[in-house]
Design an enzyme around this catalytic site. Structure first.
Site, PDB file in Angstrom:
ATOM      1  N   LYS A 198      53.940 101.439  45.668  1.00  0.00           N
ATOM      2  CA  LYS A 198      52.679 101.638  44.956  1.00  0.00           C
ATOM      3  C   LYS A 198      51.852 102.785  45.546  1.00  0.00           C
ATOM      4  O   LYS A 198      51.048 103.395  44.843  1.00  0.00           O
ATOM      5  CB  LYS A 198      51.857 100.351  44.997  1.00  0.00           C
ATOM      6  CG  LYS A 198      52.486  99.156  44.251  1.00  0.00           C
ATOM      7  CD  LYS A 198      52.450  99.346  42.758  1.00  0.00           C
ATOM      8  CE  LYS A 198      52.715  98.048  42.010  1.00  0.00           C
ATOM      9  NZ  LYS A 198      54.038  97.487  42.226  1.00  0.00           N
ATOM     10  N   ASP A 210      51.003  94.407  37.636  1.00  0.00           N
ATOM     11  CA  ASP A 210      49.670  94.680  38.193  1.00  0.00           C
ATOM     12  C   ASP A 210      48.848  95.615  37.309  1.00  0.00           C
ATOM     13  O   ASP A 210      48.165  96.510  37.802  1.00  0.00           O
ATOM     14  CB  ASP A 210      49.785  95.251  39.610  1.00  0.00           C
ATOM     15  CG  ASP A 210      50.365  94.250  40.593  1.00  0.00           C
ATOM     16  OD1 ASP A 210      50.635  93.103  40.170  1.00  0.00           O
ATOM     17  OD2 ASP A 210      50.560  94.595  41.757  1.00  0.00           O
ATOM     18  N   TYR A 246      55.801  89.057  34.448  1.00  0.00           N
ATOM     19  CA  TYR A 246      57.150  89.062  35.009  1.00  0.00           C
ATOM     20  C   TYR A 246      57.547  87.736  35.655  1.00  0.00           C
ATOM     21  O   TYR A 246      58.595  87.647  36.298  1.00  0.00           O
ATOM     22  CB  TYR A 246      57.327  90.214  36.002  1.00  0.00           C
ATOM     23  CG  TYR A 246      56.406  90.187  37.208  1.00  0.00           C
ATOM     24  CD1 TYR A 246      56.702  89.418  38.324  1.00  0.00           C
ATOM     25  CD2 TYR A 246      55.257  90.965  37.227  1.00  0.00           C
ATOM     26  CE1 TYR A 246      55.871  89.408  39.428  1.00  0.00           C
ATOM     27  CE2 TYR A 246      54.413  90.968  38.325  1.00  0.00           C
ATOM     28  CZ  TYR A 246      54.725  90.183  39.430  1.00  0.00           C
ATOM     29  OH  TYR A 246      53.893  90.182  40.515  1.00  0.00           O
TER      30      TYR A 246
END
Length: 243
Positions: free
Chosen positions: A81, A157, A197
């Site tokens: 990320k 996210d 997910y």
């Protein structure tokens, strides 16, 4: 027999893994006679580098690929990320030096029979228009030049807003699949990490929308009943019913 060793693989990867097994056996003090029959129970075995914080170091990744080869793991998904060219500045290509490093990783993975998957995380600020669809495809094409043959699109996210829309995500994955297949003969099916997910985060018709509107070749990531969970047959029966 008579001091000879036969290593027979179903394909190049199988022979490579057979050599790994032989090296493990040969490292033992004494071996009398042995026959090994070995094959995987699941097609993909690996790791996702997809967390927040400092990404792995170069030494970490190079060591990881060697370990994968020894342990017969065959897929690595690159998606830290905090790599800004993966997430925050996903529309931009890597600078020359960083691009060269990615190419080194791809080659090191390939040498150990590991599928290097490069992931892009566009969901937080994506615009559902032709311009951003082209931006994503162009970015993936730039990664193809570095040796990447498998791509993932992460929508994890993404907390609310347009980026969470299953119908738009499905349309994007279809566009990416069509464009890459038309451009390259050796591309592998794409992967999506959906916003929902795991079962604990699922709601509405999001998953069934992916299942009904998205190209069936796209592989969908799933972590089970929660973010970190053991997955059993009933879990898979549930998600397969959705998608």
């Amino acid at each position: 027999e008579n001091g000879k060793v036969v290593i027979a693989g179903n394909d190049g990867s199988g022979t490579f893994y057979g050599v790994q097994t032989f090296l493990q056996i040969a490292s033992q003090p004494n071996v009398m006679e042995v026959t090994v029959t070995d094959y995987p129970s699941v097609p993909q075995r690996g790791l996702v580098e997809g967390y927040y914080g400092n990404p792995y170091s170069e030494a970490d990744r190079m060591g990881l690929f060697k370990m994968f080869g020894r342990q017969k793991m065959n897929v690595y998904i690159y998606g830290p990320k905090d790599d800004v060219y993966h997430k925050d500045r996903w529309r931009e290509n890597y600078p020359t030096a960083q691009a060269a490093k990615i190419k080194e990783y791809v080659n090191a993975a390939k040498a150990n029979k590991v599928e290097f998957v490069w992931a892009i995380h566009p969901g937080n600020d994506i615009k559902w228009n032709k311009t951003d669809s082209v931006n994503i495809v162009n970015k993936l094409k730039s990664m193809y030049k570095l040796g990447v043959r498998t791509f993932a699109v992460f929508f994890d996210d993404v907390w609310g807003g347009e980026g969470t829309r299953g119908d738009k995500q499905a349309m994007l994955m279809n566009y990416i699949t069509d464009e890459l297949n038309a451009a390259f003969p050796d591309i592998n099916p794409c992967i999506i990490c959906p916003t929902q997910y795991n079962r604990g985060w699922s709601s509405g018709d999001y998953l069934t929308t992916l299942g009904s509107k998205m190209n069936k070749d796209v592989r969908i990531m799933w972590t089970g009943n929660s973010v970190v969970d053991m997955i059993n047959k009933s879990d898979m029966t549930w998600i397969n019913g959705q998608i």
